[in-house]
Design an enzyme around this catalytic site. Structure first.
Site, PDB file in Angstrom:
ATOM      1  N   PRO A  73       0.812  -1.194   0.090  1.00  0.00           N
ATOM      2  CA  PRO A  73      -0.121  -0.046   0.198  1.00  0.00           C
ATOM      3  C   PRO A  73       0.814   1.272  -0.025  1.00  0.00           C
ATOM      4  O   PRO A  73       1.881   1.320   0.495  1.00  0.00           O
ATOM      5  CB  PRO A  73      -0.893  -0.327   1.119  1.00  0.00           C
ATOM      6  CG  PRO A  73      -0.008  -0.906   2.091  1.00  0.00           C
ATOM      7  CD  PRO A  73       0.850  -1.844   1.324  1.00  0.00           C
ATOM      8  N   ARG A 115      -1.296  15.693 -10.087  1.00  0.00           N
ATOM      9  CA  ARG A 115      -2.303  14.883 -10.408  1.00  0.00           C
ATOM     10  C   ARG A 115      -3.567  15.091 -11.084  1.00  0.00           C
ATOM     11  O   ARG A 115      -4.023  14.697 -12.142  1.00  0.00           O
ATOM     12  CB  ARG A 115      -2.961  14.162  -9.211  1.00  0.00           C
ATOM     13  CG  ARG A 115      -1.648  13.320  -8.385  1.00  0.00           C
ATOM     14  CD  ARG A 115      -2.103  12.866  -7.161  1.00  0.00           C
ATOM     15  NE  ARG A 115      -3.061  11.632  -7.469  1.00  0.00           N
ATOM     16  CZ  ARG A 115      -4.338  11.644  -7.291  1.00  0.00           C
ATOM     17  NH1 ARG A 115      -4.876  12.862  -6.849  1.00  0.00           N
ATOM     18  NH2 ARG A 115      -5.116  10.751  -7.594  1.00  0.00           N
ATOM     19  N   CYS A 172       2.287  28.225 -17.567  1.00  0.00           N
ATOM     20  CA  CYS A 172       2.023  28.661 -18.697  1.00  0.00           C
ATOM     21  C   CYS A 172       1.664  27.273 -19.547  1.00  0.00           C
ATOM     22  O   CYS A 172       2.216  26.858 -20.554  1.00  0.00           O
ATOM     23  CB  CYS A 172       3.340  29.264 -19.630  1.00  0.00           C
ATOM     24  SG  CYS A 172       3.836  30.624 -18.661  1.00  0.00           S
ATOM     25  N   ARG A 193      -0.624   4.866  -1.655  1.00  0.00           N
ATOM     26  CA  ARG A 193      -1.566   5.831  -1.654  1.00  0.00           C
ATOM     27  C   ARG A 193      -2.486   5.838  -0.150  1.00  0.00           C
ATOM     28  O   ARG A 193      -2.547   6.928   0.713  1.00  0.00           O
ATOM     29  CB  ARG A 193      -2.573   5.855  -2.526  1.00  0.00           C
ATOM     30  CG  ARG A 193      -3.677   6.914  -2.535  1.00  0.00           C
ATOM     31  CD  ARG A 193      -4.758   6.558  -3.781  1.00  0.00           C
ATOM     32  NE  ARG A 193      -4.081   6.255  -5.047  1.00  0.00           N
ATOM     33  CZ  ARG A 193      -3.615   7.082  -5.809  1.00  0.00           C
ATOM     34  NH1 ARG A 193      -3.832   8.515  -5.947  1.00  0.00           N
ATOM     35  NH2 ARG A 193      -3.032   6.570  -7.071  1.00  0.00           N
TER      36      ARG A 193
END
Ligand SMILES: Cc1ncc(COP(=O)(O)O)c(C=O)c1O
Length: 399
Positions: free
Chosen positions: A258, A296, A326, A260
């Site tokens: 694991p 993300r 930009c 996240r």
């Protein structure tokens, strides 16, 4: 976490991590699997700050790695190499050498050519490489396509049909000690039934092998970025038990990776409002963090909760929160309801940013990478200083 107060000490933007949340999520995992023959290996790619790795190490968790650099960070966080495993479809010779020289517990092999490369390096070093074979179980997880890894056409792992050839090579190479099968079907998996399908395929393949004592079922436990109902470790644990009961009973260790789940919720990207810009019927809130700091949303259209760091009684209005980079994709959220009285200098909190936040950040637009602060109760501690323009210059050779 009073981020507005913190922002008086640490210049925004910066990452702040809440130690209590990290401990709680680590606790969920260790509690959920404590009655089983399961070892947990924190996927360091989610957040590789040694202070955070150290919190997992303290709970007896090992590491899931993809490079020598990550292995160095895991060692700095106090994890024993025997509890580390390394994945990666293209580990460099230097990665493999470093891992073997430092006594890694398991190298998960992802292709037929990699078997020979690892065997050659191990022979040259005079060591035996403990290997797992990563299998692509051909299971499509219900997650964003860019983070699904277990479909037949994904680059990861060996197909089950490659196993006979892999076994022939292993039998001919005494430098390889085959100890495990592994898999990882994808990240941010929120339906326990997806993992169930992957685990079932892997358990069946495992039963058909001889002499292995570890089955690595990967990571992927999702988190609820939007606050909706998600399967949690307490839901996944009975599925692991059900599908591997016979294997665990004969001493096979189940490994999980694991990432996240441990780090996401604890992290906040703290940013300040540079401008409130009303244009074309839209309200843009231009903040000082950008896509190079947290990629993300730009990369996967990922949702992150965003809130104002102070209280406000103002009505909300649809706002589009953008950074200064930009690129039109430098946008954290579109049409998000935020108080209408937000002004320049206000602090915004971009939540659930602890995983794949700092680690995926870059230097685009010559923006140095951010500082990381660990909040533990009333104490705030800088656990990585911000990079500076001078760091950049030091690595740049004169023209
Ligand atoms: C092989 C492997 N294991 C574990 C993980 C961690 O996944 P997660 O952070 O979703 O738990 C990943 C992430 O991409 C991975 O590639």
């Amino acid at each position: 976490m009073d981020t507005t107060a913190l922002a008086r000490t640490y210049p925004t933007p910066f990452y702040a991590y809440d130690a209590a949340v990290l401990r709680a999520r680590i606790g969920d995992l260790t509690e959920a699997f404590k009655a089983q023959n399961v070892s947990l290996h924190y996927a360091v790619k989610a957040n590789d700050n040694p202070a955070i790795i150290a919190m997992a190490a303290k709970a007896g968790i090992g590491a899931c790695l993809v490079s020598a650099g990550e292995m160095k960070r895991a060692m700095a966080g106090g994890m024993p190499p025997a509890l580390m495993l390394m994945n990666g479809v293209g580990k460099s010779d230097a990665d493999i050498r470093f891992a073997l020289a430092n006594g890694i517990g398991q190298l998960n092999v992802e292709s037929i050519p990699e078997l020979t490369v690892i065997a050659d390096i191990a022979r040259e070093m005079g060591v035996v490489a403990p290997i797992g074979l990563r299998i692509n179980p051909e299971v499509a997880a219900n997650t964003h396509s860019n983070i699904a890894t277990g479909r037949r056409t994904d680059k990861f792992g060996l197909l089950a049909e490659d196993l006979p050839e892999a076994k022939r090579i292993i039998a001919a190479r005494p430098e390889l000690k085959w100890i495990a099968l592994s898999c990882h079907i994808g990240s941010q998996v929120h339906d326990v039934n997806d993992l169930r399908r992957g685990y079932a395929v892997m358990a069946d393949i495992f039963r058909a092998q001889e002499g292995l004592d570890r089955l690595d079922l990967g990571g992927g436990f999702g988190v609820s970025y939007r606050g909706d109902a998600y399967s949690r470790p307490a839901d996944f644990a009975p599925v692991v038990a059900e599908l591997t009961k016979d294997l665990q009973a004969r001493g096979v260790r189940i490994q999980l990776e694991p990432g996240r789940y441990i780090a996401a919720e604890a992290g906040t990207l703290v940013t300040s409002v540079i401008h409130v810009k009303d244009s074309g019927g839209m309200r843009f809130i231009v903040v000082d963090a950008a896509m190079n700091d947290l990629i993300r949303p730009a990369l996967y259209e990922a949702y992150h909760p965003i809130r104002l760091g102070r209280s406000s009684k103002a009505a909300t209005m649809p706002c589009t929160i953008v950074g200064p980079v930009c690129e039109s994709s430098d946008c954290f959220a579109r049409d998000r309801g935020l108080p209408a009285d937000i002004v320049r200098g206000d602090v915004l909190e971009i939540g659930f940013a602890g995983a794949y936040g700092f680690t995926m950040s870059g230097q685009y637009n010559a923006r140095p990478r951010l500082a990381e602060v660990l909040i533990d109760g009333n104490e705030a501690k800088l656990i990585r200083r911000a990079f500076t323009a001078e760091d950049f210059d030091a690595a740049t050779l004169a023209a």
